[in-house]
Design a protein around this motif. Sequence first.
Motif, mmCIF file in Angstrom:
data_model
loop_
_atom_site.group_PDB
_atom_site.id
_atom_site.type_symbol
_atom_site.label_atom_id
_atom_site.label_comp_id
_atom_site.label_asym_id
_atom_site.label_seq_id
_atom_site.Cartn_x
_atom_site.Cartn_y
_atom_site.Cartn_z
ATOM 1 N N GLU A 5 27.499 135.362 5.426
ATOM 2 C CA GLU A 5 26.643 136.457 4.978
ATOM 3 C C GLU A 5 25.232 135.957 4.700
ATOM 4 O O GLU A 5 25.040 134.973 3.999
ATOM 5 C CB GLU A 5 27.203 137.092 3.704
ATOM 6 C CG GLU A 5 28.537 137.766 3.923
ATOM 7 C CD GLU A 5 29.107 138.368 2.656
ATOM 8 O OE1 GLU A 5 29.794 139.381 2.765
ATOM 9 O OE2 GLU A 5 28.865 137.805 1.554
ATOM 10 N N THR A 7 21.958 137.074 2.845
ATOM 11 C CA THR A 7 21.568 138.032 1.808
ATOM 12 C C THR A 7 20.103 137.853 1.466
ATOM 13 O O THR A 7 19.507 136.790 1.682
ATOM 14 C CB THR A 7 22.417 137.853 0.523
ATOM 15 O OG1 THR A 7 22.268 136.522 0.055
ATOM 16 C CG2 THR A 7 23.878 138.144 0.782
ATOM 17 N N ARG A 8 19.528 138.922 0.915
ATOM 18 C CA ARG A 8 18.158 138.890 0.436
ATOM 19 C C ARG A 8 18.143 139.393 -0.989
ATOM 20 O O ARG A 8 18.712 140.446 -1.295
ATOM 21 C CB ARG A 8 17.253 139.758 1.291
ATOM 22 C CG ARG A 8 15.825 139.810 0.700
ATOM 23 C CD ARG A 8 14.883 140.635 1.498
ATOM 24 N NE ARG A 8 14.341 139.792 2.539
ATOM 25 C CZ ARG A 8 13.768 140.252 3.621
ATOM 26 N NH1 ARG A 8 13.686 141.532 3.829
ATOM 27 N NH2 ARG A 8 13.279 139.431 4.505
ATOM 28 N N GLN A 9 17.488 138.638 -1.857
ATOM 29 C CA GLN A 9 17.356 139.008 -3.256
ATOM 30 C C GLN A 9 16.398 140.192 -3.359
ATOM 31 O O GLN A 9 15.272 140.125 -2.887
ATOM 32 C CB GLN A 9 16.808 137.819 -4.060
ATOM 33 C CG GLN A 9 16.895 137.979 -5.529
ATOM 34 C CD GLN A 9 18.332 137.857 -6.034
ATOM 35 O OE1 GLN A 9 19.155 137.209 -5.418
ATOM 36 N NE2 GLN A 9 18.609 138.500 -7.120
ATOM 37 N N ALA A 10 16.838 141.276 -3.953
ATOM 38 C CA ALA A 10 16.002 142.454 -4.145
ATOM 39 C C ALA A 10 15.180 142.281 -5.417
ATOM 40 O O ALA A 10 15.484 141.430 -6.259
ATOM 41 C CB ALA A 10 16.876 143.699 -4.233
ATOM 42 N N HIS A 14 19.323 142.151 -7.631
ATOM 43 C CA HIS A 14 20.543 142.360 -6.855
ATOM 44 C C HIS A 14 20.360 141.766 -5.463
ATOM 45 O O HIS A 14 19.299 141.872 -4.870
ATOM 46 C CB HIS A 14 20.825 143.865 -6.757
ATOM 47 C CG HIS A 14 22.048 144.194 -5.985
ATOM 48 N ND1 HIS A 14 23.311 143.982 -6.469
ATOM 49 C CD2 HIS A 14 22.200 144.707 -4.741
ATOM 50 C CE1 HIS A 14 24.191 144.370 -5.566
ATOM 51 N NE2 HIS A 14 23.534 144.803 -4.498
ATOM 52 N N ALA A 15 21.380 141.124 -4.921
ATOM 53 C CA ALA A 15 21.328 140.557 -3.574
ATOM 54 C C ALA A 15 21.982 141.525 -2.596
ATOM 55 O O ALA A 15 23.112 141.957 -2.805
ATOM 56 C CB ALA A 15 22.024 139.210 -3.532
ATOM 57 N N ASP A 16 21.258 141.870 -1.535
ATOM 58 C CA ASP A 16 21.767 142.766 -0.498
ATOM 59 C C ASP A 16 22.130 141.956 0.739
ATOM 60 O O ASP A 16 21.348 141.118 1.193
ATOM 61 C CB ASP A 16 20.705 143.798 -0.105
ATOM 62 C CG ASP A 16 20.355 144.746 -1.235
ATOM 63 O OD1 ASP A 16 21.267 145.149 -1.981
ATOM 64 O OD2 ASP A 16 19.164 145.073 -1.370
ATOM 65 N N VAL A 17 23.298 142.218 1.303
ATOM 66 C CA VAL A 17 23.695 141.578 2.560
ATOM 67 C C VAL A 17 22.897 142.251 3.675
ATOM 68 O O VAL A 17 22.955 143.462 3.844
ATOM 69 C CB VAL A 17 25.214 141.719 2.810
ATOM 70 C CG1 VAL A 17 25.578 141.155 4.178
ATOM 71 C CG2 VAL A 17 26.009 141.031 1.712
ATOM 72 N N VAL A 18 22.130 141.451 4.417
ATOM 73 C CA VAL A 18 21.328 141.989 5.514
ATOM 74 C C VAL A 18 21.935 141.682 6.876
ATOM 75 O O VAL A 18 21.556 142.293 7.870
ATOM 76 C CB VAL A 18 19.863 141.503 5.446
ATOM 77 C CG1 VAL A 18 19.173 142.054 4.209
ATOM 78 C CG2 VAL A 18 19.767 139.989 5.473
ATOM 79 N N ASP A 80 12.319 143.730 9.508
ATOM 80 C CA ASP A 80 11.742 143.957 8.186
ATOM 81 C C ASP A 80 10.550 144.895 8.277
ATOM 82 O O ASP A 80 9.728 144.780 9.176
ATOM 83 C CB ASP A 80 11.258 142.641 7.562
ATOM 84 C CG ASP A 80 12.382 141.792 7.032
ATOM 85 O OD1 ASP A 80 13.515 142.305 6.948
ATOM 86 O OD2 ASP A 80 12.127 140.626 6.710
#
Length: 97
Positions: A5, A7-10, A14-18, A80
């Motif tokens: 996975e 992920t990007r830290q929002a 919260h970390a979102d799986v991209v 992005d």
Amino acid sequence: MKLVELTRQAGDGHADVVAAVGPLEDAEADTYATALLHLIEQHADPDFSVGTTPVESTSGATAEPPAGPAELLRAVLSGDEGRREGEHDLPQPDPRP
């Protein structure tokens, strides 16, 4: 078996799986995750992280990665908002099969 996975830290912590790749055999998932992490550390946004998650496949079958680590990261960066194609500094994919 593992799932890789990206992920990007929002902004809210919260970390979102991209992106996710798998399920892959454990060693293959670890190798893919390590290569992806290496690219992120050298070229990308520091808000990205890579991890693996153990998963079970109902069929027991693994998947082939849809793209190599560089291609996956390039696709994520290209998608992005506010980025244009070519704004990232990643190596071009190896043309050999």
